[in-house]
Design a protein around this motif. Structure first.
Motif, mmCIF file in Angstrom:
data_model
loop_
_atom_site.group_PDB
_atom_site.id
_atom_site.type_symbol
_atom_site.label_atom_id
_atom_site.label_comp_id
_atom_site.label_asym_id
_atom_site.label_seq_id
_atom_site.Cartn_x
_atom_site.Cartn_y
_atom_site.Cartn_z
ATOM 1 N N UNK A 75 0.820 -1.208 0.000
ATOM 2 C CA UNK A 75 0.000 0.000 0.000
ATOM 3 C C UNK A 75 0.864 1.274 0.000
ATOM 4 N N UNK A 209 -13.321 -7.078 5.417
ATOM 5 C CA UNK A 209 -12.738 -7.810 6.549
ATOM 6 C C UNK A 209 -12.040 -9.086 6.060
ATOM 7 N N UNK A 211 -10.976 -9.641 2.975
ATOM 8 C CA UNK A 211 -9.824 -9.234 2.151
ATOM 9 C C UNK A 211 -8.639 -8.891 3.058
ATOM 10 N N UNK A 212 -8.912 -8.128 4.104
ATOM 11 C CA UNK A 212 -7.856 -7.742 5.049
ATOM 12 C C UNK A 212 -7.170 -8.980 5.625
ATOM 13 N N UNK A 216 -3.221 -9.875 4.943
ATOM 14 C CA UNK A 216 -2.293 -9.890 6.088
ATOM 15 C C UNK A 216 -1.682 -11.277 6.267
ATOM 16 N N UNK A 220 2.037 -9.265 5.895
ATOM 17 C CA UNK A 220 1.512 -8.103 6.636
ATOM 18 C C UNK A 220 2.088 -6.765 6.172
ATOM 19 N N UNK A 221 3.266 -6.791 5.553
ATOM 20 C CA UNK A 221 3.850 -5.503 5.103
ATOM 21 C C UNK A 221 3.050 -4.898 3.953
ATOM 22 N N UNK A 223 0.048 -4.168 3.857
ATOM 23 C CA UNK A 223 -0.889 -3.159 4.364
ATOM 24 C C UNK A 223 -0.226 -2.241 5.390
ATOM 25 N N UNK A 224 1.092 -2.095 5.272
ATOM 26 C CA UNK A 224 1.818 -1.186 6.161
ATOM 27 C C UNK A 224 2.147 0.103 5.399
ATOM 28 N N UNK A 288 -4.425 -6.663 -3.034
ATOM 29 C CA UNK A 288 -5.457 -7.677 -2.755
ATOM 30 C C UNK A 288 -5.141 -9.000 -3.451
#
Lengths: 512, 39
Positions: A75, A209, A211-212, A216, A220-221, A223-224, A288
């Protein structure tokens, strides 16, 4: 995989509808070559805004921002890419009114460069600008041909010929006026289709939710927003895009097509916001995709597919109706950019014809512009059918833009910068960029130079683009400081005229 | 240290961007309609 027949039918119907619209709108509006390549003061706020949005929003927004999200930093990289796409619009908000004020009867970047800096810099910028636009156009056609081949098995030559052929018909006949009109319709369809695609995809993938959780779990990076690798990518890609867009003739044409200065500022301001949002939204699909399908992010791997991450996700996780919505969206995106670039390439050469031909008539210039449109279109279709990827050339074209942007545009503000100064600044900046550019062909060529191979630093896009921009800017400032040149900026308006008026006593004062 | 967005932040981000694109669409459509004398 959706049916090839359905996709081809959708393609032909869409192309035919826009071709008829473009021909209808321009049929009574092409009175001279000025109408064909400039459409001066003709576009109101709505059309100016719409054409600024859709001209830059090509099918690439479904490819490279998603690739950035999937492979170059999640992101954070997507946000950087989005900022990079809106930055040139903000710069043009200031530059556009300045260009119109200094050169009220102008048409192109290159005629400004010739009048301001002389023939050596003119040839350099002409080559750089044409190279960039041609690569952009080829990349667009390569992108859509690859996408339709993946989604529906449509042979590449069929997609390229259909899109290139139809767009050529209305752009070759109606020029910039047809391009701006169809851009307006395309914008009104692109925006809702992108929203429908995004919302449809979110629901098809189980909601935000789910998708998240999927993303992750994958990494996890992704969405950091503070992920350093992504921010680093975002920084250099912003410089790359800025350089490329500042040598893009499409914007110079639209600066003159806008009805007045306020219309221009309004258009670029709205386009800056729209570009940011559209690229960000499209880039999210790359992020995604990592949570749902097997995306190979190692560029050295034969199986590397991050460059088509969005379409891999589309193919495996989207319902058929949504695939068709995206196909329509992709077609509109590629058409809006292709018609813009067809006309921009033709116009940049046409404005120079009066200097090359002996007092050509308006009819000769209009026919020449149409012939040049055909030549550019056919060449791009050929390249898109033959090439598998033009991304490497795209980055080289971006680097050329990063090296010349400040030297070229500084002459709109400073009387001290000289042709020799900006040419040498651009070449040294480019050399620094090439030394760091991670490009196999460039690297091999540099390594072959005696004494250079062992001294080459580790390639890095950040150093390449920052180096090219910073060094060329610094040298431009230094050479202007040392120069005793004093170019009268009023000369620009005296030497650059409409093409449908008799030429005045041009270019007799000499370049400094 | 990884500062991953929470599920709520991610949802807010996604829907905000979608709504802003809708806003740009409505605004651009309105300006085009005004230009054309339809509004």
């Amino acid at each position: 995989m959706v049916s090839e027949t359905v996709v081809l039918s959708l393609t032909v119907v869409t192309l035919a509808a826009f071709t008829v619209s473009g021909l209808w709108y321009s049929s009574s509006r092409i009175g001279s070559v000025e109408d064909f390549i400039s459409a001066r003061n003709s576009a109101g706020r709505g059309m100016t805004t719409a054409t600024l949005i859709s001209s830059v929003m090509g099918v690439w927004i479904l490819l490279t921002p998603a690739e950035a999200g999937a492979a170059f930093g999640g992101i954070a990289a997507v946000a950087g890419y989005a900022v990079g796409e809106s930055l040139p619009m903000l710069v043009y908000m200031k530059l556009g009114p300045r260009i119109r004020a200094l050169i009220p009867e102008g048409h192109s970047l290159t005629e400004y460069v010739l009048a301001r800096y002389g023939p050596a810099m003119y040839v350099f910028v002409l080559v750089v600008s044409l190279f960039y636009m041609f690569i952009f156009l080829s990349a667009e056609l390569t992108g859509i041909t690859s996408a339709l081949q993946l989604i529906a098995g449509v042979p590449r030559w069929q997609t390229a010929t259909l899109i290139g052929g139809f767009v050529l018909v209305y752009t070759g006949y109606g020029g910039l006026r047809a391009s701006i009109f169809t851009d307006t319709l395309q914008t009104l369809l692109i925006l809702p289709l992108l929203v429908v695609s995004a919302v449809g995809a979110i629901f098809a993938l189980g909601g935000t939710a789910t998708i998240h959780r999927q993303v992750v779990t994958a990494d996890p990076t992704l969405l950091d927003p503070t992920f350093f690798t992504g921010l680093r990518f975002g920084f250099w890609v912003a410089i790359a895009i800025l350089g490329a867009e500042l040598i893009n003739q499409s914007w110079w044409q639209r600066i003159y097509a806008a009805r007045d200065q306020e219309t221009l500022r309004h258009g670029f301001r709205t386009a800056a916001l729209a570009n940011f949002l559209l690229v960000f939204l499209a880039g999210l699909f790359g992020v995604i995709a990592r949570g749902y399908v097997d995306i190979v992010t190692d560029p050295a791997s034969e199986a590397y597919n991050a460059s088509i991450a969005f379409f891999v996700l589309l193919n495996e996780a989207f319902p058929e109706w949504l695939v068709l919505v995206v196909v329509l969206l992709a077609l509109l995106l590629v058409m809006s950019t292709a018609d813009t670039l067809f006309n921009a390439m033709a116009s940049i050469v046409t404005t120079d014809l009066p200097r090359l031909l002996n007092d050509p008539s308006d009819r000769t210039l209009t026919l020449s512009a149409r012939a040049l449109t055909v030549v550019g279109a056919l060449a791009a279709i050929y390249v898109s059918v033959r090439a598998r990827s033009v991304l490497r050339l795209f980055l080289l074209a971006d680097l050329l833009g990063a090296a010349v942007m400040v030297p070229v545009l500084s002459g709109l503000y400073s009387e001290q910068v000289s042709g020799a100064g900006v040419l040498s600044s651009s070449i040294v900046g480019l050399a620094v960029g090439l030394v760091y550019l991670p490009n196999q062909t460039v690297r091999s060529a540099l390594t072959a130079l005696p004494g250079v191979g062992s001294a080459l630093p580790t390639p890095d896009f950040l150093y390449a683009f920052v180096g090219a921009a910073v060094v060329s800017t610094a040298l431009t400032l230094i050479t202007a400081r040392l120069s005793d040149a004093a170019f009268d900026l009023d000369r620009l308006s005296r030497e650059i005229h409409r093409l449908d008026e008799p030429a005045a006593d041009d270019g007799e004062e000499g370049w400094e | 240290m990884i500062a991953t967005l929470s599920a709520t932040s991610f949802a807010v981000l996604v829907w905000t961007v979608v709504l802003l694109v809708v806003a740009v669409l409505v605004y651009t459509g309105y300006v085009i309609a005004t230009d054309a004398g339809l509004v």
